[in-house]
Motif scaffolding. Structure first.
Motif, mmCIF file in Angstrom:
data_model
loop_
_atom_site.group_PDB
_atom_site.id
_atom_site.type_symbol
_atom_site.label_atom_id
_atom_site.label_comp_id
_atom_site.label_asym_id
_atom_site.label_seq_id
_atom_site.Cartn_x
_atom_site.Cartn_y
_atom_site.Cartn_z
ATOM 1 N N LYS A 466 36.991 34.120 -9.256
ATOM 2 C CA LYS A 466 36.040 34.718 -8.169
ATOM 3 C C LYS A 466 36.713 35.905 -7.486
ATOM 4 O O LYS A 466 36.170 36.948 -7.240
ATOM 5 C CB LYS A 466 35.420 33.579 -7.289
ATOM 6 N N ASP A 467 37.962 35.429 -6.982
ATOM 7 C CA ASP A 467 38.718 36.717 -6.379
ATOM 8 C C ASP A 467 38.954 37.662 -7.255
ATOM 9 O O ASP A 467 39.015 38.805 -6.924
ATOM 10 C CB ASP A 467 40.334 35.998 -6.040
ATOM 11 N N LEU A 468 38.973 37.492 -8.608
ATOM 12 C CA LEU A 468 39.462 38.678 -9.606
ATOM 13 C C LEU A 468 38.353 39.473 -9.462
ATOM 14 O O LEU A 468 38.273 40.794 -9.509
ATOM 15 C CB LEU A 468 39.975 38.065 -10.815
ATOM 16 N N ARG A 469 36.999 39.106 -9.532
ATOM 17 C CA ARG A 469 35.786 39.802 -9.646
ATOM 18 C C ARG A 469 35.839 40.561 -8.337
ATOM 19 O O ARG A 469 35.215 41.899 -8.338
ATOM 20 C CB ARG A 469 34.417 38.919 -9.531
ATOM 21 N N LEU A 471 38.124 41.996 -6.464
ATOM 22 C CA LEU A 471 39.134 42.646 -6.761
ATOM 23 C C LEU A 471 38.566 43.995 -7.884
ATOM 24 O O LEU A 471 39.235 45.153 -7.497
ATOM 25 C CB LEU A 471 40.501 42.245 -7.245
ATOM 26 N N ARG A 472 37.832 43.478 -8.714
ATOM 27 C CA ARG A 472 37.446 44.631 -9.662
ATOM 28 C C ARG A 472 36.393 45.486 -9.019
ATOM 29 O O ARG A 472 36.292 46.525 -9.215
ATOM 30 C CB ARG A 472 36.874 43.772 -11.010
ATOM 31 N N GLN A 473 35.786 44.719 -8.277
ATOM 32 C CA GLN A 473 34.634 45.520 -7.406
ATOM 33 C C GLN A 473 35.275 46.538 -6.537
ATOM 34 O O GLN A 473 34.926 47.763 -6.183
ATOM 35 C CB GLN A 473 33.745 44.544 -6.700
ATOM 36 N N GLU A 474 36.237 45.972 -5.693
ATOM 37 C CA GLU A 474 37.008 46.989 -4.992
ATOM 38 C C GLU A 474 37.591 48.107 -5.756
ATOM 39 O O GLU A 474 37.715 49.407 -5.358
ATOM 40 C CB GLU A 474 38.169 46.335 -4.162
ATOM 41 N N HIS A 475 38.349 47.734 -6.988
ATOM 42 C CA HIS A 475 38.677 48.801 -7.712
ATOM 43 C C HIS A 475 37.571 50.024 -8.109
ATOM 44 O O HIS A 475 37.994 51.126 -8.419
ATOM 45 C CB HIS A 475 39.469 48.226 -8.885
ATOM 46 N N ALA A 476 36.400 49.555 -8.411
ATOM 47 C CA ALA A 476 35.379 50.493 -8.882
ATOM 48 C C ALA A 476 35.295 51.157 -7.828
ATOM 49 O O ALA A 476 34.740 52.680 -7.902
ATOM 50 C CB ALA A 476 34.262 49.581 -9.477
ATOM 51 N N GLU A 477 35.100 50.714 -6.583
ATOM 52 C CA GLU A 477 34.693 51.605 -5.338
ATOM 53 C C GLU A 477 35.987 52.585 -5.129
ATOM 54 O O GLU A 477 35.551 53.660 -4.657
ATOM 55 C CB GLU A 477 34.618 50.869 -4.139
ATOM 56 N N ALA A 479 38.086 53.871 -7.269
ATOM 57 C CA ALA A 479 38.212 54.766 -8.601
ATOM 58 C C ALA A 479 37.621 56.212 -8.369
ATOM 59 O O ALA A 479 38.543 57.239 -8.472
ATOM 60 C CB ALA A 479 37.626 54.283 -9.605
#
Length: 633
Positions: A466-469, A471-477, A479
């Protein structure tokens, strides 16, 4: 040490080396040149060593020299405790190692030549005992040993003849005496010819005597041929007799045997041969291959020194200690399942050993029976040839029957043992099936445990996922913002790079103009100095011309020419010295230049690898360098 170097240089400057060394040049030799000098000394002792060491690897050179020195019985100064350091020094061409070797070799070259010559024939080849079981190899090795012994005897005789005191004067006296005897014999023959000439038909008598001598020689050769043919006839009769005995045995065996007994014997032979082919011989072949592989590995490795042997012994002791600890732990654990398995394993091993023992006994009994049968047939054939067949008497027949009864009882016992072994083999097969079933059940239980552990790990990893998801969303924002910043950075970097290239071009042009001006300045100064010297020379010449004394003019010109000559001679000496230095330093300088080029290539390769790693680094990865860290955006 200085006396040692003096002796080495003196010997190397003599025949057959003619090295033309002095103490300074010899002491300043490079390691490769020093090793080549040592190799030249060894080549004088053993011509097989006459090679260029640049054409082989350093390890091969050291191994070859080390082997030859061991054959020549050279002992290193430090003894056997420093063999590894001695071998390393020989590889790198160390002076403290090579100088004592040269000093030792040059002191005793004639003795070492003789020792190297004898070593080529007297150092025996080491043949493993397993290979000597082959008859051909054993016979060849025996012939080899006989040849070595013959060489020893012949060499001793040669040395005795050399030291027996024969001189050229004695040989010449013997030759003179033999020539005198020859003259006396010629005179005696002439006197006999004169006496024979008075006899009638002397030519006919001489011809008959010559024919008699020829016939006697022919008679001797025919007698020799007759003896050889007798030997060949005897050998052929022996072979014929053996073949007849074998034929008779086969005929009797075919006539007396029944089909049932023949089938039974063939079944036993098939079982025995199948066991030998499928179990015993492959196992022995595998063991032999392992031994050969181990021996080849040992032979390919370099000789171990005393320090290396002690290190291996320490490792063996440590391993044995660990094994004992593990055995003690296993005994303390005392798992009942392992105890049962070990019991069955022991029983199976005992049965296998019994089976192998019985097979070997059976094979030996068969060989003994075949030998006895051959001997019996040979004795019976000899008895028949001498006086007919010999009948067995009553007492001998009783003993024969008693012997056969004993063998029959032994055979029954062996049959009973084989039956017991078969029963035990069936029990072990059933035990093996039970153990396999238990093993399958244990594996199933193990799979269940692993599935439960996997489920626990998945439950533990779910919050992390869940935490990884997030972080991935934050990375997409982040980018798009990163891409924008990177584009700005690339634009700024491109502008700075173009400005830097313009400035570098301007600096390059200014440096070229500065170099041209400096060259022009130096050229003008040189022209000015040349003009001033010409003006001074013209002034001096005008003074000399104005002088009325002719002797003064000649003296001035002679002094001028002498000064010019001395100056040119001094300049020539300096130039010759420079040429000598260039010739002496050419090889080291070329090697140094090659090393610098290699270093430059290595640094360029490192630079390219570094740039490649920097370009392939993922975004956000930190590259650590000496004294600084860089973040790749």
């Amino acid at each position: 040490m200085s006396e040692q170097l003096k002796f080495i240089v003196e010997q190397l400057n003599r025949e057959p080396f003619k090295k033309n060394f002095n103490l300074i040049t010899f002491d300043s030799l490079e390691p490769m040149q020093l090793l080549q000098t040592l190799n030249d000394a060894l080549a004088e002792i053993d011509p097989k060593q006459a090679i260029d060491i640049r054409e082989e690897m350093p390890e091969q050179t050291a191994k070859r020299m080390f082997t030859l020195l061991g054959m020549l019985k050279y002992k290193p100064p430090g003894g056997m405790s420093e063999v590894s350091s001695f071998r390393q020094g020989l590889v790198i061409g160390s002076k403290p190692v090579v100088h004592p070797i040269l000093h030792w070799l040059l002191q005793r070259i004639p003795e070492l030549k003789k020792r190297a010559y004898l070593a080529r024939f007297l150092v025996k080849l080491e043949v493993p005992a397993e290979f000597l079981q082959d008859d051909v190899i054993a016979e060849t090795f025996h012939q080899y040993e006989e040849l070595v012994g013959g060489f020893k005897n012949i060499h001793k005789e040669c040395e005795q003849l050399k030291s027996s005191g024969f001189s050229t004067a004695e040989i010449r006296r013997d030759i003179v005496a033999m020539e005198e005897e020859k003259d006396q014999l010629i005179k005696r023959v002439e006197r006999l010819k004169k006496r024979v000439e008075a006899v009638s038909n002397h030519q006919r008598m001489l011809e008959l005597a010559r024919q008699l001598r020829v016939e006697k020689e022919r008679e001797e050769s025919l007698a020799h041929q007759k003896q050889e043919q007798k030997n060949q006839l005897f050998q052929a009769e022996q072979r014929l007799q053996r073949c007849q005995i074998q034929l008779r045995d086969l005929q009797q065996a075919a006539a007396d045997e029944k089909p049932e007994s023949l089938m039974k014997r063939l079944e036993e032979d098939i079982k025995f041969n199948s066991y030998m082919v499928s179990e015993k011989l492959p196992r022995e072949l595998e063991n032999t291959r392992k031994v050969v592989k181990y021996l080849q590995k040992v032979a390919s490795e370099p000789a171990l020194g005393q320090a290396e042997l002690r290190e291996l012994e320490d490792k063996i002791r440590e391993t044995n200690t660990e094994i004992n600890h593990l055995i003690e732990k296993k005994m303390m654990r005392n798992d009942p399942m392992d105890d049962k398995l070990s019991l069955f394993r022991q029983q199976a091993a005992i049965i296998v050993r019994k089976k192998e023992t019985k097979v070997e006994e059976l094979q030996e009994a068969r060989e003994e029976l075949a030998a006895v049968e051959r001997e019996l047939n040979m004795k019976s054939s000899q008895a028949q040839e001498r006086g007919g067949a010999k009948l067995i008497r009553g007492d001998e027949f009783k003993r024969y029957v008693a012997k056969m009864r004993g063998k029959s009882s032994t055979y029954k016992k062996k049959r009973q043992e084989i039956a017991e072994l078969k029963v035990e083999y069936g029990v072990l097969q059933r035990t093996e099936e039970i153990l396999r079933e238990r093993h399958t059940a244990g594996q199933q239980q193990l799979v269940k445990k692993l599935n439960s552990v996997i489920a626990e790990k998945k439950s533990a990893l779910s919050p992390l996922i869940k935490d990884l998801r997030a972080l991935r969303q934050e990375h997409a924002e982040l980018a798009p913002e990163f891409e924008q910043k990177k584009a700005q950075y690339d634009t700024c970097a491109a502008g700075l790079e173009s400005n830097r290239s313009k400035l570098e071009q301007e600096v390059r042009m200014l440096r070229e103009e500065t170099a041209q001006e400096e060259s022009r300045y130096h050229h003008i100064n040189c022209m000015r100095e040349i003009t001033e010297s010409q003006m001074e020379r013209a002034a001096d010449q005008s003074k000399i011309n104005q002088s009325m004394d002719i002797q003064v003019r000649r003296t001035a010109l002679r002094e001028k020419y002498i000064a010019n000559t001395a100056e040119q001679e001094s300049l020539g000496k300096v130039l010759r010295q420079q040429v000598k230095q260039v010739r002496e330093n050419q090889e080291p300088n070329m090697r140094q230049m090659k090393m610098w080029k290699d270093l430059e290539t290595l640094l360029e390769c490192k630079k390219q690898c570094y740039l490649k790693a920097q370009s392939q680094a993922p975004i956000g990865h930190v590259i650590q360098d000496v004294g600084k860290d860089m973040l790749v955006l």
